[in-house]
Design a protein around this motif. Structure first.
Motif, PDB file in Angstrom:
ATOM      1  N   GLY A   7       0.809  -1.214   0.000  1.00 51.26           N
ATOM      2  CA  GLY A   7       0.000   0.000   0.000  1.00 51.26           C
ATOM      3  C   GLY A   7       0.837   1.256   0.000  1.00 51.26           C
ATOM      4  N   ARG A   8       2.110   1.158  -0.365  1.00 51.36           N
ATOM      5  CA  ARG A   8       2.977   2.322  -0.400  1.00 51.36           C
ATOM      6  C   ARG A   8       4.123   2.021  -1.367  1.00 51.36           C
ATOM      7  NH1 ARG A   8       3.775  -0.277   4.312  1.00 51.36           N
ATOM      8  NH2 ARG A   8       2.390   1.108   5.431  1.00 51.36           N
ATOM      9  N   LYS A   9       4.780   3.046  -1.823  1.00 51.00           N
ATOM     10  CA  LYS A   9       5.944   2.845  -2.678  1.00 51.00           C
ATOM     11  C   LYS A   9       7.145   2.594  -1.784  1.00 51.00           C
ATOM     12  CE  LYS A   9       6.224   5.159  -6.542  1.00 51.00           C
ATOM     13  NZ  LYS A   9       6.353   6.260  -7.522  1.00 51.00           N
ATOM     14  N   SER A  10       7.685   1.402  -1.879  1.00 45.88           N
ATOM     15  CA  SER A  10       8.787   1.028  -0.998  1.00 45.88           C
ATOM     16  C   SER A  10       9.913   0.403  -1.799  1.00 45.88           C
ATOM     17  CB  SER A  10       8.299   0.043   0.074  1.00 45.88           C
ATOM     18  OG  SER A  10       7.851  -1.157  -0.519  1.00 45.88           O
ATOM     19  N   GLY A  11      11.053   0.267  -1.156  1.00 45.17           N
ATOM     20  CA  GLY A  11      12.203  -0.344  -1.795  1.00 45.17           C
ATOM     21  C   GLY A  11      12.993  -1.168  -0.792  1.00 45.17           C
ATOM     22  N   ILE A  12      13.687  -2.176  -1.309  1.00 46.34           N
ATOM     23  CA  ILE A  12      14.549  -3.021  -0.489  1.00 46.34           C
ATOM     24  C   ILE A  12      15.971  -2.841  -0.974  1.00 46.34           C
ATOM     25  CG2 ILE A  12      15.084  -5.380   0.252  1.00 46.34           C
ATOM     26  CD1 ILE A  12      12.176  -6.106  -0.432  1.00 46.34           C
ATOM     27  N   VAL A  13      16.900  -2.675  -0.051  1.00 43.82           N
ATOM     28  CA  VAL A  13      18.275  -2.413  -0.457  1.00 43.82           C
ATOM     29  C   VAL A  13      19.256  -3.084   0.504  1.00 43.82           C
ATOM     30  CG1 VAL A  13      18.284  -0.220   0.812  1.00 43.82           C
ATOM     31  CG2 VAL A  13      19.955  -0.597  -1.010  1.00 43.82           C
ATOM     32  N   LEU A  14      20.297  -3.692  -0.069  1.00 41.52           N
ATOM     33  CA  LEU A  14      21.416  -4.207   0.710  1.00 41.52           C
ATOM     34  C   LEU A  14      22.477  -3.113   0.741  1.00 41.52           C
ATOM     35  CD1 LEU A  14      21.816  -7.843  -0.713  1.00 41.52           C
ATOM     36  CD2 LEU A  14      20.355  -7.040   1.151  1.00 41.52           C
ATOM     37  N   VAL A  15      22.898  -2.731   1.929  1.00 42.25           N
ATOM     38  CA  VAL A  15      23.862  -1.642   2.089  1.00 42.25           C
ATOM     39  C   VAL A  15      25.165  -2.191   2.640  1.00 42.25           C
ATOM     40  CG1 VAL A  15      24.293   0.626   3.108  1.00 42.25           C
ATOM     41  CG2 VAL A  15      21.938  -0.080   2.591  1.00 42.25           C
ATOM     42  N   TYR A  70      21.294   6.570  -4.157  1.00 46.50           N
ATOM     43  CA  TYR A  70      20.061   5.782  -4.040  1.00 46.50           C
ATOM     44  C   TYR A  70      18.991   6.576  -3.285  1.00 46.50           C
ATOM     45  CZ  TYR A  70      16.902   1.969  -2.739  1.00 46.50           C
ATOM     46  OH  TYR A  70      15.788   1.179  -2.548  1.00 46.50           O
ATOM     47  N   LEU A  71      19.384   7.263  -2.222  1.00 47.27           N
ATOM     48  CA  LEU A  71      18.441   8.061  -1.445  1.00 47.27           C
ATOM     49  C   LEU A  71      17.866   9.196  -2.283  1.00 47.27           C
ATOM     50  CD1 LEU A  71      20.354   8.272   1.964  1.00 47.27           C
ATOM     51  CD2 LEU A  71      18.178   7.098   1.564  1.00 47.27           C
ATOM     52  N   GLU A  72      18.720   9.841  -3.059  1.00 50.18           N
ATOM     53  CA  GLU A  72      18.257  10.935  -3.911  1.00 50.18           C
ATOM     54  C   GLU A  72      17.273  10.443  -4.966  1.00 50.18           C
ATOM     55  OE1 GLU A  72      22.359  13.616  -3.528  1.00 50.18           O
ATOM     56  OE2 GLU A  72      21.997  12.369  -5.303  1.00 50.18           O
ATOM     57  N   GLU A  73      17.547   9.294  -5.542  1.00 51.33           N
ATOM     58  CA  GLU A  73      16.634   8.709  -6.530  1.00 51.33           C
ATOM     59  C   GLU A  73      15.300   8.319  -5.874  1.00 51.33           C
ATOM     60  OE1 GLU A  73      18.338   5.496  -8.680  1.00 51.33           O
ATOM     61  OE2 GLU A  73      19.911   6.723  -9.591  1.00 51.33           O
ATOM     62  N   ALA A  74      15.385   7.837  -4.631  1.00 53.93           N
ATOM     63  CA  ALA A  74      14.166   7.448  -3.916  1.00 53.93           C
ATOM     64  C   ALA A  74      13.260   8.655  -3.695  1.00 53.93           C
ATOM     65  CB  ALA A  74      14.533   6.805  -2.582  1.00 53.93           C
ATOM     66  N   VAL A  75      13.865   9.798  -3.399  1.00 51.64           N
ATOM     67  CA  VAL A  75      13.091  11.030  -3.208  1.00 51.64           C
ATOM     68  C   VAL A  75      12.440  11.451  -4.519  1.00 51.64           C
ATOM     69  CG1 VAL A  75      13.241  13.502  -2.692  1.00 51.64           C
ATOM     70  CG2 VAL A  75      14.479  11.854  -1.272  1.00 51.64           C
ATOM     71  N   GLY A  78       9.455   9.434  -5.565  1.00 51.30           N
ATOM     72  CA  GLY A  78       8.324   9.436  -4.647  1.00 51.30           C
ATOM     73  C   GLY A  78       8.242   8.240  -3.736  1.00 51.30           C
ATOM     74  N   ARG A  79       9.354   7.558  -3.565  1.00 50.06           N
ATOM     75  CA  ARG A  79       9.362   6.395  -2.674  1.00 50.06           C
ATOM     76  C   ARG A  79       9.117   6.851  -1.249  1.00 50.06           C
ATOM     77  NH1 ARG A  79      13.686   2.476  -4.541  1.00 50.06           N
ATOM     78  NH2 ARG A  79      12.045   2.113  -6.065  1.00 50.06           N
ATOM     79  N   GLN A  80       8.267   6.130  -0.539  1.00 43.18           N
ATOM     80  CA  GLN A  80       7.888   6.526   0.811  1.00 43.18           C
ATOM     81  C   GLN A  80       8.642   5.784   1.904  1.00 43.18           C
ATOM     82  OE1 GLN A  80       3.656   6.038   1.093  1.00 43.18           O
ATOM     83  NE2 GLN A  80       3.221   7.344  -0.655  1.00 43.18           N
ATOM     84  N   GLU A  81       9.115   4.596   1.573  1.00 41.35           N
ATOM     85  CA  GLU A  81       9.715   3.760   2.607  1.00 41.35           C
ATOM     86  C   GLU A  81      10.834   2.910   1.996  1.00 41.35           C
ATOM     87  OE1 GLU A  81       7.699   1.665   6.452  1.00 41.35           O
ATOM     88  OE2 GLU A  81       6.818   1.227   4.499  1.00 41.35           O
ATOM     89  N   ILE A  82      11.921   2.781   2.750  1.00 38.33           N
ATOM     90  CA  ILE A  82      13.047   1.950   2.320  1.00 38.33           C
ATOM     91  C   ILE A  82      13.352   0.952   3.426  1.00 38.33           C
ATOM     92  CG2 ILE A  82      15.509   1.903   1.765  1.00 38.33           C
ATOM     93  CD1 ILE A  82      15.183   4.767   0.683  1.00 38.33           C
ATOM     94  N   PHE A  83      13.441  -0.318   3.045  1.00 37.00           N
ATOM     95  CA  PHE A  83      13.842  -1.372   3.975  1.00 37.00           C
ATOM     96  C   PHE A  83      15.314  -1.674   3.714  1.00 37.00           C
ATOM     97  CE2 PHE A  83       9.266  -2.190   3.162  1.00 37.00           C
ATOM     98  CZ  PHE A  83       8.801  -1.905   4.446  1.00 37.00           C
ATOM     99  N   ALA A  84      16.162  -1.252   4.634  1.00 32.93           N
ATOM    100  CA  ALA A  84      17.607  -1.355   4.447  1.00 32.93           C
ATOM    101  C   ALA A  84      18.174  -2.509   5.274  1.00 32.93           C
ATOM    102  CB  ALA A  84      18.287  -0.048   4.845  1.00 32.93           C
ATOM    103  N   ALA A 108      15.168  16.334   5.379  1.00 35.45           N
ATOM    104  CA  ALA A 108      15.290  17.419   4.405  1.00 35.45           C
ATOM    105  C   ALA A 108      14.177  17.402   3.362  1.00 35.45           C
ATOM    106  CB  ALA A 108      16.648  17.346   3.719  1.00 35.45           C
ATOM    107  N   SER A 109      13.726  16.210   3.001  1.00 34.40           N
ATOM    108  CA  SER A 109      12.770  16.092   1.899  1.00 34.40           C
ATOM    109  C   SER A 109      11.387  15.605   2.327  1.00 34.40           C
ATOM    110  CB  SER A 109      13.325  15.128   0.849  1.00 34.40           C
ATOM    111  OG  SER A 109      13.521  13.846   1.417  1.00 34.40           O
ATOM    112  N   GLY A 110      11.233  15.271   3.596  1.00 30.70           N
ATOM    113  CA  GLY A 110       9.963  14.728   4.059  1.00 30.70           C
ATOM    114  C   GLY A 110       9.785  13.263   3.727  1.00 30.70           C
TER     115      GLY A 110
END
Length: 287
Positions: A7-15, A70-75, A78-84, A108-110
Motif C-alpha cells: 500500500g505504499r511505494k517502498s524499496g529493499i536495499v542491501l547496504v 540511491y536516497l536521492e533517486e528514492a526522493v 516518490g518512494r515513501q519507505e526503504i527497507f535497508a 530534508a525532503s519529508g
C-alpha cells in the motif's frame, strides 16, 4: 509481498561498506539478485562509500551506486519507505554514517522513511543462522582436508574496528561458534586483522598476527582462518592482507593452515537476509 500489497511505494536495499575491488562489488550484486529472485521483488545493492571509484567497464558496464545516490533517486521517484539490510558485522563507522545520511535525507525532503534491520551479528540471537554459516564453513574445510579436527584452532577474524561495540559483536560470534563446534576443534579465538594504535583500542586484541604467534608458542600445529568477511577484496581476497599476515607469521597451507569460504558464498546467507527483512516489514495481519 510486493509494493502494491504494502500500500505504499517502498524499496529493499542491501547496504555495504563499499570496495575498490570489482569482484567484491559484483559478489554483492549477485547476492542482491539472488535475494530478489527469492522475494520476487527488486533488491538494490549500494555502498556507503568507495565503490563508485571502480570503472563501469570492470563492472559489466554498470557503475556501482552509492547510498547517497540511491536516497536521492528514492526522493525523486516518490518512494515513501526503504527497507535497508546492512551487510555489516556490527554497528561500525560506515553503518552509522549510512543511518545518519538516511535520516538527514528524510528530514530534508519529508521522506522516504528508512527502516534498518539489525547487522549480521545480533547479540540477542542464540544459535543464529550466522553461527550455522560459520560452523558449516569451518567443518567443510576440515572435511575436505581429511585432517583430525580436534587439533585445529579456529581463528575468527574480522577487520578490526575503532568501535568497541563492533568488536563485541565479533567476540559474541566467536563464542557462539565455539558453542556450535564444541570439542570438534581445539578452540575458537576471535581476532582482528588490524587495529588502531593507542591503548584505547586494545579491545581489538588479539590481532591476527599475535593470535598466530601465540598458537606457535602454545604448540598448536593446525589453524583454520574463519573469515568474518562477506566478499572478496584487498583484505580477504587471494593474496590480500590476511594472506600476507599469515605468511609473515610463518603460516601457510604447507604448514597446516586452512581457510574457510567467505560468508557471502554460503547459500544460508539468503535465509538470514530474509529474516532481517521480515523483522522490519509490516506483519501480515496489518497488510
Amino acid at each position: 509481498m510486493d509494493d502494491k500489497a504494502l500500500g505504499r511505494k517502498s524499496g529493499i536495499v542491501l547496504v555495504d561498506n563499499g570496495s575498490l575491488n570489482p569482484k567484491s562489488i559484483l559478489e554483492a550484486r549477485s547476492l542482491a539478485s539472488s535475494l530478489s529472485k527469492r522475494l520476487q521483488r527488486s533488491v538494490a545493492s549500494v555502498s556507503v562509500a568507495h565503490s563508485d571509484g571502480v570503472p563501469a567497464c570492470e563492472l559489466g558496464g554498470l557503475r556501482a551506486q552509492l547510498w547517497k545516490s540511491y536516497l536521492e533517486e528514492a526522493v525523486s521517484s516518490g518512494r515513501q519507505e526503504i527497507f535497508a539490510i546492512p551487510l555489516f558485522i556490527g554497528p561500525g563507522f560506515a553503518l552509522k554514517k549510512g543511518k545518519k545520511m538516511g535520516l538527514a535525507q528524510s528530514k530534508a525532503s519529508g521522506g522516504p522513511i528508512v527502516r534498518w534491520a539489525d547487522p549480521l551479528v545480533s547479540m540477542t540471537e542464540q544459535g543464529s543462522l550466522l553461527t550455522e554459516i560459520l560452523a558449516e564453513n569451518v567443518l567443510r574445510v576440515l572435511d575436505a582436508s581429511r585432517a583430525e579436527p580436534k587439533g585445529h584452532r579456529v581463528m575468527l577474524v574480522d577487520h578490526g574496528s575503532p568501535f568497541v561495540e563492533v568488536t563485541a559483536c565479533r567476540n559474541f560470534a566467536a563464542s557462539q561458534l565455539q558453542s556450535a563446534l564444541g570439542n570438534q576443534v581445539e578452540s575458537v579465538v576471535g581476532c582482528s586483522m588490524e587495529r588502531r594504535e593507542g591503548k584505547e583500542f586494545d579491545f581489538n586484541e588479539p590481532s591476527l598476527e599475535k593470535a598466530l604467534s601465540r598458537a606457535v608458542e602454545e604448540g598448536i600445529e593446525n589453524v583454520v582462518i574463519c573469515y568474518l568477511f562477506l566478499f572478496s577484496g584487498r583484505h580477504a581476497g587471494s593474496g590480500g592482507d590476511i594472506d600476507q599476515i599469515c605468511l609473515k607469521a610463518g603460516w601457510s597451507p604447507s604448514r597446516n593452515l586452512l581457510k574457510t569460504d567467505l560468508i557471502g558464498l554460503n547459500p544460508k546467507l539468503l535465509d538470514l537476509l530474509e529474516i532481517r527483512l521480515n523483522s522490519i516489514q509490516p506483519k501480515p495481519e496489518f497488510q
